[in-house]
Scaffold this motif. Sequence first.
Motif, short mmCIF file in Angstrom:
data_model
loop_
_atom_site.label_atom_id
_atom_site.label_comp_id
_atom_site.label_asym_id
_atom_site.label_seq_id
_atom_site.Cartn_x
_atom_site.Cartn_y
_atom_site.Cartn_z
N LYS A 38 0.81 -1.23 0.00
CA LYS A 38 0.00 0.00 0.00
C LYS A 38 0.84 1.28 0.00
CE LYS A 38 -4.32 -1.78 1.83
NZ LYS A 38 -5.09 -1.35 0.65
N LYS A 189 -8.33 5.93 6.19
CA LYS A 189 -9.11 5.64 4.98
C LYS A 189 -9.57 4.17 4.93
CE LYS A 189 -8.58 3.83 1.29
NZ LYS A 189 -9.81 3.02 1.29
N ASN A 191 -12.10 1.28 3.78
CA ASN A 191 -13.18 1.16 2.81
C ASN A 191 -14.45 0.80 3.59
OD1 ASN A 191 -13.26 -1.65 3.22
ND2 ASN A 191 -11.88 -2.06 1.51
N SER A 227 -13.99 4.97 1.78
CA SER A 227 -14.14 4.79 0.34
C SER A 227 -15.15 3.69 0.06
CB SER A 227 -12.77 4.49 -0.30
OG SER A 227 -12.28 3.26 0.16
N CYS A 228 -15.95 3.93 -0.96
CA CYS A 228 -17.07 3.01 -1.26
C CYS A 228 -16.99 2.52 -2.71
CB CYS A 228 -18.40 3.72 -1.01
SG CYS A 228 -18.56 4.39 0.66
N ILE A 246 -19.02 10.03 -7.65
CA ILE A 246 -18.12 9.94 -8.82
C ILE A 246 -18.93 9.44 -10.02
CG2 ILE A 246 -16.05 9.50 -7.43
CD1 ILE A 246 -16.32 6.52 -8.09
N ILE A 251 -14.32 0.27 -15.71
CA ILE A 251 -13.06 -0.05 -15.03
C ILE A 251 -12.31 -1.17 -15.74
CG2 ILE A 251 -13.83 0.72 -12.76
CD1 ILE A 251 -14.16 -2.31 -12.07
N GLY A 256 -5.95 -1.75 -5.86
CA GLY A 256 -5.01 -0.65 -5.54
C GLY A 256 -5.65 0.72 -5.65
N SER A 257 -6.96 0.77 -5.95
CA SER A 257 -7.61 2.09 -6.06
C SER A 257 -7.60 2.81 -4.72
CB SER A 257 -9.05 1.94 -6.55
OG SER A 257 -9.04 1.73 -7.94
N GLY A 258 -7.73 2.04 -3.64
CA GLY A 258 -7.68 2.64 -2.30
C GLY A 258 -6.30 3.23 -2.03
N ASP A 259 -5.26 2.54 -2.48
CA ASP A 259 -3.89 3.03 -2.27
C ASP A 259 -3.68 4.31 -3.07
OD1 ASP A 259 -3.92 0.49 -1.26
OD2 ASP A 259 -2.49 -0.35 -2.68
N THR A 261 -5.98 6.36 -3.91
CA THR A 261 -6.75 7.40 -3.22
C THR A 261 -5.91 8.02 -2.10
OG1 THR A 261 -8.86 6.40 -3.77
CG2 THR A 261 -8.82 7.78 -1.80
N MET A 283 -10.44 10.89 -5.02
CA MET A 283 -11.37 10.13 -5.86
C MET A 283 -10.82 9.94 -7.28
SD MET A 283 -13.95 9.18 -4.06
CE MET A 283 -12.62 8.86 -2.93
N GLY A 286 -8.18 7.30 -7.33
CA GLY A 286 -8.76 5.95 -7.23
C GLY A 286 -9.34 5.51 -8.56
N ALA A 290 -8.22 2.61 -11.38
CA ALA A 290 -9.16 1.57 -11.83
C ALA A 290 -9.23 1.51 -13.36
CB ALA A 290 -10.55 1.84 -11.24
P1 ATP Z 1 -7.87 -1.45 -2.58
O1 ATP Z 1 -7.87 -2.21 -1.27
O2 ATP Z 1 -8.02 -2.32 -3.80
O3 ATP Z 1 -6.73 -0.49 -2.72
P2 ATP Z 1 -10.12 -0.08 -1.38
O4 ATP Z 1 -11.15 -1.13 -1.09
O5 ATP Z 1 -9.30 0.42 -0.27
O6 ATP Z 1 -9.20 -0.52 -2.59
P3 ATP Z 1 -12.14 1.34 -2.90
O7 ATP Z 1 -13.22 1.86 -2.02
O8 ATP Z 1 -12.44 0.11 -3.68
O9 ATP Z 1 -10.81 1.21 -2.02
O10 ATP Z 1 -11.71 2.45 -3.96
C1 ATP Z 1 -11.13 3.69 -3.63
C2 ATP Z 1 -11.58 4.72 -4.63
O11 ATP Z 1 -11.23 4.32 -5.97
C3 ATP Z 1 -13.10 4.92 -4.69
O12 ATP Z 1 -13.54 5.81 -3.68
C4 ATP Z 1 -13.28 5.45 -6.10
O13 ATP Z 1 -12.89 6.80 -6.20
C5 ATP Z 1 -12.26 4.62 -6.90
N1 ATP Z 1 -12.88 3.37 -7.38
C6 ATP Z 1 -12.76 2.13 -6.86
N2 ATP Z 1 -13.51 1.24 -7.53
C7 ATP Z 1 -14.13 1.92 -8.51
C8 ATP Z 1 -15.06 1.59 -9.54
N3 ATP Z 1 -15.51 0.35 -9.68
N4 ATP Z 1 -15.51 2.57 -10.35
C9 ATP Z 1 -15.07 3.85 -10.20
N5 ATP Z 1 -14.19 4.22 -9.24
C10 ATP Z 1 -13.72 3.29 -8.41
#
Ligand code: ATP
Length: 321
Positions: A38, A189, A191, A227-228, A246, A251, A256-259, A261, A283, A286, A290
Amino acid sequence: MILTVTLNPSIDSIYFTDTFVLGEMNRCNNPIKAIGGKGINAGRTAAILGGDVTTTGVLAGINGKFIQAELEQEPFKSAFFPISGESRNAVTVMDQEKNQTEIVELGPEITDTTAKKIIDTVIDFSFKQKEAPVIALCGSANTKNEHLYQDYLQQLQDQLGPTVKILTDISGKQLQNVVNGTIKPYFIKPNIHEFAELVNRPLTSKQDVIEQLNHPLLVGIPFILVSCGGEGAVAKYHERIFDVGIPAIDIINPTGSGDATVGGVAFAIDQGLSIEETLRYGMACGMSNALEQAVGYVSVEIVDTLKHNIVIHEIEQMFHV
Ligand code: ATP
């Protein structure tokens, strides 16, 4: 200046398969192999955006040597040190329906001696900077000390003072202990699933999350971003609560979208940007991640475009938990 800490870097392999059938031979002709963790992913994102980033942490064994060699190609500076054991492999299988199946090794153990060496490195590094860096503590650690990150917060604040901005992207017991500790991080942060575990309630919608943002557990944490996934996020910044929407995107790989972010948020905090702009960066990063096959990568052009399509709605608070 941003410093990210990765206690459990990995070699991430992603296998894209047309079909994935348990118990059968599944072929794949376009694997991706890259370094991960991360803090490395968040650091890369912040560096791509133009941040002055250093990453630190530990590396072990042959995998550690591979990671070290790859780190030299990265857009950030790195200062990892060797420990015994073997840095982990993390394997993701992505099938045609974009389901992700993951197999993740535990990684080398962070002993008390290693834990001390890491925090000493972070503190030494911070003292050498003109201003205290934004410090992001990211990801899991294979440690028997369930209070490791809580201990780190205490030591960082003792040494660097109360104004140091510490971001954490952690989950489970470590996150629970951090939020319950006396020294609070500047930013967390989770999720939605990690947040549900933290507040110990089933949460299925952003509205559910909003209703928990005044949970007593969270008092004293200035900035909380839940994050959702494709729904965006919900944030609390001091006493203000935001629903962050958003646009829908096609996608490619959201791992890694959370990372990303966290990287976007770290960059914006380091730049002293407003909360609204910080949320837009988080956002957009993230989402940009994706839209890439690779994990923990963003495109500056895409982030700049997407930032304009983030809809931030401040919620008037009419409830108290
Ligand atoms: P990871 O553990 O894979 O790093 P996470 O579960 O911590 O991810 P997510 O909530 O899945 O984090 O995603 C973080 C951000 O990335 C979301 O708030 C959004 O901005 C973007 N994102 C993630 N998935 C999508 C999607 N399917 N479509 C559009 N944006 C997305």
